[in-house]
Design a protein around this motif. Sequence first.
Motif, PDB file in Angstrom:
ATOM      1  N   LYS A   1      46.531  53.266  65.677  1.00 55.66           N
ATOM      2  CA  LYS A   1      45.201  53.615  65.179  1.00 55.66           C
ATOM      3  C   LYS A   1      44.806  52.793  63.955  1.00 55.66           C
ATOM      4  N   GLY A   2      45.746  52.008  63.435  1.00 57.66           N
ATOM      5  CA  GLY A   2      45.453  51.182  62.281  1.00 57.66           C
ATOM      6  C   GLY A   2      45.511  51.954  60.973  1.00 57.66           C
ATOM      7  N   VAL A   3      45.762  51.255  59.883  1.00 58.48           N
ATOM      8  CA  VAL A   3      45.816  51.846  58.543  1.00 58.48           C
ATOM      9  C   VAL A   3      44.745  51.177  57.696  1.00 58.48           C
ATOM     10  N   LYS A   4      43.798  51.985  57.231  1.00 59.24           N
ATOM     11  CA  LYS A   4      42.726  51.432  56.408  1.00 59.24           C
ATOM     12  C   LYS A   4      43.284  50.893  55.092  1.00 59.24           C
ATOM     13  N   ILE A   5      42.732  49.781  54.663  1.00 54.78           N
ATOM     14  CA  ILE A   5      43.215  49.165  53.427  1.00 54.78           C
ATOM     15  C   ILE A   5      42.689  49.925  52.215  1.00 54.78           C
ATOM     16  N   ASP A   6      43.566  50.220  51.285  1.00 57.91           N
ATOM     17  CA  ASP A   6      43.204  50.815  50.004  1.00 57.91           C
ATOM     18  C   ASP A   6      42.883  49.673  49.041  1.00 57.91           C
ATOM     19  N   TRP A   7      41.600  49.363  48.897  1.00 67.49           N
ATOM     20  CA  TRP A   7      41.222  48.178  48.131  1.00 67.49           C
ATOM     21  C   TRP A   7      41.487  48.324  46.641  1.00 67.49           C
ATOM     22  N   GLU A   8      41.411  49.534  46.125  1.00 67.62           N
ATOM     23  CA  GLU A   8      41.753  49.730  44.708  1.00 67.62           C
ATOM     24  C   GLU A   8      43.188  49.301  44.439  1.00 67.62           C
TER      25      GLU A   8
ATOM     26  N   PRO B   1      34.790  35.807  36.080  1.00 69.46           N
ATOM     27  CA  PRO B   1      35.008  35.641  34.641  1.00 69.46           C
ATOM     28  C   PRO B   1      34.582  36.911  33.905  1.00 69.46           C
ATOM     29  N   PRO B   2      35.178  37.207  32.755  1.00 69.57           N
ATOM     30  CA  PRO B   2      34.901  38.480  32.041  1.00 69.57           C
ATOM     31  C   PRO B   2      33.415  38.780  31.852  1.00 69.57           C
ATOM     32  N   GLU B   3      32.638  37.798  31.434  1.00 70.19           N
ATOM     33  CA  GLU B   3      31.218  38.055  31.196  1.00 70.19           C
ATOM     34  C   GLU B   3      30.487  38.412  32.490  1.00 70.19           C
ATOM     35  N   GLN B   4      30.774  37.682  33.560  1.00 69.14           N
ATOM     36  CA  GLN B   4      30.134  37.972  34.840  1.00 69.14           C
ATOM     37  C   GLN B   4      30.587  39.315  35.398  1.00 69.14           C
ATOM     38  N   ALA B   5      31.862  39.645  35.199  1.00 68.74           N
ATOM     39  CA  ALA B   5      32.382  40.936  35.664  1.00 68.74           C
ATOM     40  C   ALA B   5      31.693  42.084  34.937  1.00 68.74           C
ATOM     41  N   ALA B   6      31.512  41.945  33.622  1.00 68.12           N
ATOM     42  CA  ALA B   6      30.847  42.987  32.842  1.00 68.12           C
ATOM     43  C   ALA B   6      29.396  43.155  33.284  1.00 68.12           C
ATOM     44  N   GLN B   7      28.727  42.033  33.558  1.00 67.18           N
ATOM     45  CA  GLN B   7      27.349  42.100  34.023  1.00 67.18           C
ATOM     46  C   GLN B   7      27.263  42.757  35.401  1.00 67.18           C
ATOM     47  N   ALA B   8      28.209  42.429  36.294  1.00 67.80           N
ATOM     48  CA  ALA B   8      28.227  43.031  37.627  1.00 67.80           C
ATOM     49  C   ALA B   8      28.434  44.544  37.551  1.00 67.80           C
ATOM     50  N   ARG B   9      29.281  44.980  36.625  1.00 68.33           N
ATOM     51  CA  ARG B   9      29.516  46.424  36.483  1.00 68.33           C
ATOM     52  C   ARG B   9      28.280  47.126  35.918  1.00 68.33           C
ATOM     53  N   ARG B  10      27.581  46.472  35.006  1.00 65.06           N
ATOM     54  CA  ARG B  10      26.349  47.074  34.481  1.00 65.06           C
ATOM     55  C   ARG B  10      25.321  47.247  35.602  1.00 65.06           C
ATOM     56  N   LYS B  11      25.224  46.249  36.470  1.00 62.07           N
ATOM     57  CA  LYS B  11      24.285  46.355  37.591  1.00 62.07           C
ATOM     58  C   LYS B  11      24.693  47.462  38.556  1.00 62.07           C
ATOM     59  N   ALA B  12      26.008  47.597  38.776  1.00 63.61           N
ATOM     60  CA  ALA B  12      26.496  48.654  39.668  1.00 63.61           C
ATOM     61  C   ALA B  12      26.162  50.028  39.107  1.00 63.61           C
ATOM     62  N   LYS B  13      26.324  50.189  37.803  1.00 65.07           N
ATOM     63  CA  LYS B  13      25.992  51.464  37.157  1.00 65.07           C
ATOM     64  C   LYS B  13      24.497  51.756  37.266  1.00 65.07           C
TER      65      LYS B  13
ATOM     66  N   GLN C   1      34.915  54.756  40.124  1.00 69.19           N
ATOM     67  CA  GLN C   1      35.868  53.797  39.557  1.00 69.19           C
ATOM     68  C   GLN C   1      36.155  52.670  40.537  1.00 69.19           C
ATOM     69  N   LYS C   2      36.214  53.013  41.832  1.00 71.88           N
ATOM     70  CA  LYS C   2      36.441  51.994  42.846  1.00 71.88           C
ATOM     71  C   LYS C   2      35.320  50.962  42.845  1.00 71.88           C
ATOM     72  N   THR C   3      34.078  51.454  42.782  1.00 69.59           N
ATOM     73  CA  THR C   3      32.926  50.543  42.772  1.00 69.59           C
ATOM     74  C   THR C   3      32.956  49.634  41.559  1.00 69.59           C
TER      75      THR C   3
ATOM     76  N   MET D   1      35.557  48.753  39.769  1.00 72.82           N
ATOM     77  CA  MET D   1      36.665  47.801  39.856  1.00 72.82           C
ATOM     78  C   MET D   1      36.305  46.640  40.786  1.00 72.82           C
ATOM     79  N   LEU D   2      35.776  46.975  41.960  1.00 72.99           N
ATOM     80  CA  LEU D   2      35.448  45.945  42.940  1.00 72.99           C
ATOM     81  C   LEU D   2      34.294  45.063  42.469  1.00 72.99           C
ATOM     82  N   SER D   3      33.447  45.572  41.575  1.00 74.47           N
ATOM     83  CA  SER D   3      32.328  44.778  41.067  1.00 74.47           C
ATOM     84  C   SER D   3      32.810  43.558  40.295  1.00 74.47           C
ATOM     85  N   GLY D   4      34.026  43.608  39.787  1.00 72.80           N
ATOM     86  CA  GLY D   4      34.559  42.493  39.025  1.00 72.80           C
ATOM     87  C   GLY D   4      35.263  41.446  39.876  1.00 72.80           C
ATOM     88  N   TRP D   5      35.135  41.581  41.212  1.00 71.74           N
ATOM     89  CA  TRP D   5      35.823  40.655  42.113  1.00 71.74           C
ATOM     90  C   TRP D   5      34.872  40.135  43.178  1.00 71.74           C
ATOM     91  N   VAL D   6      35.147  38.929  43.646  1.00 68.00           N
ATOM     92  CA  VAL D   6      34.470  38.377  44.822  1.00 68.00           C
ATOM     93  C   VAL D   6      35.465  38.438  45.971  1.00 68.00           C
TER      94      VAL D   6
END
Length: 335
Positions: A109-116, A150-162, A174-176, A178-183
Motif C-alpha cells: 500500500k506504500g508508505v507516505k513520506i514524512d517531509w518534516e 538562503p536565510p533572507e529568502q527563507a524568512a521572506q517565504a515564511r512571512r508569505k506563508a503566514k 510548523q510543517k508549512t 519548515m517547507l517554506s524554507g526549501w525548494v
Amino acid sequence: MDKQINNGSLNFIVIDGSTVQEPGAKETTYRLHVAIDLMSLTLREVNVTTDKVGESLDHYQLTAGDVALVDRGYNQPKSLVPLIDRGGHVVLRYNPHSMTLYERCNEPKGVKIDWEQRIRDLNGQPGAIPVYLCHQDKRIEGVVHAMPLPPEQAAQARRKAKQRARDKGRTASQKTLMLSGWVLIFTSLPEALLDTKSIAELYRVRWQVELVIKRLKSLLDIDRLRARKDSKLADLYLHGKLLFAAVTQKIAQRRFGRAATTMDGDRSITHWRLWRTIANEIKAGLTACFPKNERFIDDHVKSLCERPRKRKLQGLPGRVLELIIEGRGGGVSLT
C-alpha cells in the motif's frame, strides 16, 4: 532511458499557462497553454481553452524522450504518471500539500513520506530523496531534490506563508513554515544523470517560458482581446495572434539563424528585440496594404473605430452646428 540519452533524443520542453480577459472583465476569460522548446526557445505548442479548463500536461502532445519542465500547478499524478509511463519525463516544482509521494519500499500500500522528518535529516544541506509516484496501479520511480533557500529568502517565504494562512483565517502549521524554507523539485530523471545542483540550475531556466508569454502580450498584444467570450471574433482574434507569433518566429529563425535562437552557447541578442523588429515590420506591411486597395478602405476604417462605449465621442453642440450650416449657406465661413 539509456537509449534516449545515447540517441540524443531527450527534448527539454518548458510548459506554463497564462490568461486573457475579455473587455471589462476582472477574472480569467481564456487560458493559454504554452510549451516552448528549451534549446531553440521557440514555440512548440499553444492551446487556447476557456477559463473552466485548468493547467494539465494532457493539453500537450508529449512523447517518449520529452522532458517537461513545469511549476507547482502541475502536481497531478493522473497526468504525470501516463507521460512517464510512455517514456517521457518531468522536472516539477513539488508541492507536498498537493501531491502525495511514497517511500521506496516494498509495502504493497506504500508508505507516505514524512517531509518534516526527511527535511530535518538533511541538516540544512541539499540532498536527493528517492520516492515513488503512484496513480491507480502504476508506481513510478522518481527523486525529490531538496535545496534550502538562503536565510533572507527563507524568512521572506515564511512571512508569505503566514500571511496566506491569515488571509484564510488560519494559522500556518510548523510543517508549512519548515517547507517554506526549501525548494523541492521532483523528477523522473535518475540522479546519476542529473544531480541536485544540475536539476536546480535546469529548473531556473524555466523562466524562459515566462519571457515568451511576455512577448506574446507586450509585443503582439494577445491579451488585448476586443471581443466577448465564446464569440467567433474572440476565436479569430486569439488564433490570429498565434499565427502572428508563428510567422514572427519563423522569420526570426530564417533571418538571424542559430546565433539568435539557441541556448547551446553564449547569447548576445534577446528574442524580445528580434520579435519587436520583425513584428513592427509585419504590422507596417499589413497596414500599408489597406489604402492601396479601395476594396479594403471600409474594413480599414472599421478596424480603427473605437469599441462601443456608454460615453460617446464628443461632437459639436446642435446649435453651433446649425450656425455653421447657415453660415455656409449664406456664403459666410465660420470655420
